[in-house]
Design a protein around this motif. Structure first.
Motif, PDB file in Angstrom:
ATOM      1  N   VAL A  20      -1.204  -2.267  -8.126  1.00 52.34           N
ATOM      2  CA  VAL A  20      -2.747  -2.383  -8.241  1.00 52.34           C
ATOM      3  C   VAL A  20      -3.710  -2.412  -9.421  1.00 52.34           C
ATOM      4  O   VAL A  20      -2.853  -2.663  -9.953  1.00 52.34           O
ATOM      5  N   PHE A  31       1.757   0.946  -4.481  1.00 50.77           N
ATOM      6  CA  PHE A  31       1.959   1.289  -3.012  1.00 50.77           C
ATOM      7  C   PHE A  31       3.176   0.672  -2.795  1.00 50.77           C
ATOM      8  O   PHE A  31       3.357  -0.664  -3.433  1.00 50.77           O
ATOM      9  N   ARG A  32       4.115   1.013  -1.681  1.00 57.02           N
ATOM     10  CA  ARG A  32       5.372   0.000  -0.576  1.00 57.02           C
ATOM     11  C   ARG A  32       4.855  -0.386   0.420  1.00 57.02           C
ATOM     12  O   ARG A  32       4.233   0.232   1.391  1.00 57.02           O
ATOM     13  N   ALA A  33       4.432  -1.651   0.830  1.00 58.43           N
ATOM     14  CA  ALA A  33       4.706  -1.949   2.009  1.00 58.43           C
ATOM     15  C   ALA A  33       5.700  -1.966   2.618  1.00 58.43           C
ATOM     16  O   ALA A  33       7.158  -1.946   1.911  1.00 58.43           O
ATOM     17  N   ILE A  42       1.792  -7.408   6.884  1.00 59.48           N
ATOM     18  CA  ILE A  42       2.519  -6.406   6.047  1.00 59.48           C
ATOM     19  C   ILE A  42       2.427  -5.242   7.737  1.00 59.48           C
ATOM     20  O   ILE A  42       1.184  -5.306   8.340  1.00 59.48           O
ATOM     21  N   GLU A  44       2.573  -1.925   8.688  1.00 61.24           N
ATOM     22  CA  GLU A  44       3.044  -0.342   8.200  1.00 61.24           C
ATOM     23  C   GLU A  44       2.831   0.718   9.645  1.00 61.24           C
ATOM     24  O   GLU A  44       2.744   0.439   9.852  1.00 61.24           O
ATOM     25  N   GLN A  58      -6.524   3.671   5.183  1.00 56.21           N
ATOM     26  CA  GLN A  58      -5.388   3.105   4.945  1.00 56.21           C
ATOM     27  C   GLN A  58      -4.488   2.145   4.536  1.00 56.21           C
ATOM     28  O   GLN A  58      -4.821   1.479   3.546  1.00 56.21           O
ATOM     29  N   VAL A  59      -5.030   1.487   5.584  1.00 60.63           N
ATOM     30  CA  VAL A  59      -4.393   0.079   6.237  1.00 60.63           C
ATOM     31  C   VAL A  59      -5.675  -0.344   6.267  1.00 60.63           C
ATOM     32  O   VAL A  59      -5.174  -1.899   4.691  1.00 60.63           O
ATOM     33  N   THR A  61      -7.466   0.031   3.338  1.00 62.16           N
ATOM     34  CA  THR A  61      -6.848  -0.585   1.939  1.00 62.16           C
ATOM     35  C   THR A  61      -6.262  -1.143   1.337  1.00 62.16           C
ATOM     36  O   THR A  61      -5.884  -1.896   0.866  1.00 62.16           O
ATOM     37  N   TYR A  62      -5.015  -1.264   2.217  1.00 65.79           N
ATOM     38  CA  TYR A  62      -4.604  -2.510   1.914  1.00 65.79           C
ATOM     39  C   TYR A  62      -4.477  -3.540   2.418  1.00 65.79           C
ATOM     40  O   TYR A  62      -4.057  -4.826   1.640  1.00 65.79           O
ATOM     41  N   ILE A  65      -6.170  -4.540  -1.008  1.00 63.41           N
ATOM     42  CA  ILE A  65      -5.090  -4.782  -2.170  1.00 63.41           C
ATOM     43  C   ILE A  65      -4.813  -5.992  -1.816  1.00 63.41           C
ATOM     44  O   ILE A  65      -3.993  -6.713  -3.073  1.00 63.41           O
TER      45      ILE A  65
END
Length: 65
Positions: A20, A31-33, A42, A44, A58-59, A61-62, A65
């Motif tokens: 990040v 983070f770890r995908a 991705i 999750e 959360q998604v 935010t991914y 990133i």
């Protein structure tokens, strides 16, 4: 999930650490995908009874990133 996707010949990475970048600083493991498919998607994986606002955020935010 990994096994089924790999069986179909897709390139998959599990628990891949992703950096990040924030305010000019690189955090090596942001983070770890769970799964990255074909370096494009991705996945999750959740085991929950109901999706809440926290999961949606959360998604999102991914994606940023």
């Amino acid at each position: 999930m990994y096994h089924e996707l790999a069986k179909r010949g897709l390139s998959i990475e599990r628990q891949k650490p992703l950096p990040v970048f924030w305010d000019g600083i690189k955090l090596d493991i942001g983070f770890r995908a769970d799964l990255i498919v074909e370096e494009k998607v991705i996945l999750e994986i959740k085991s929950i009874q109901q999706i809440t606002d926290v999961h949606t955020k959360q998604v999102l935010t991914y994606f940023k990133i």
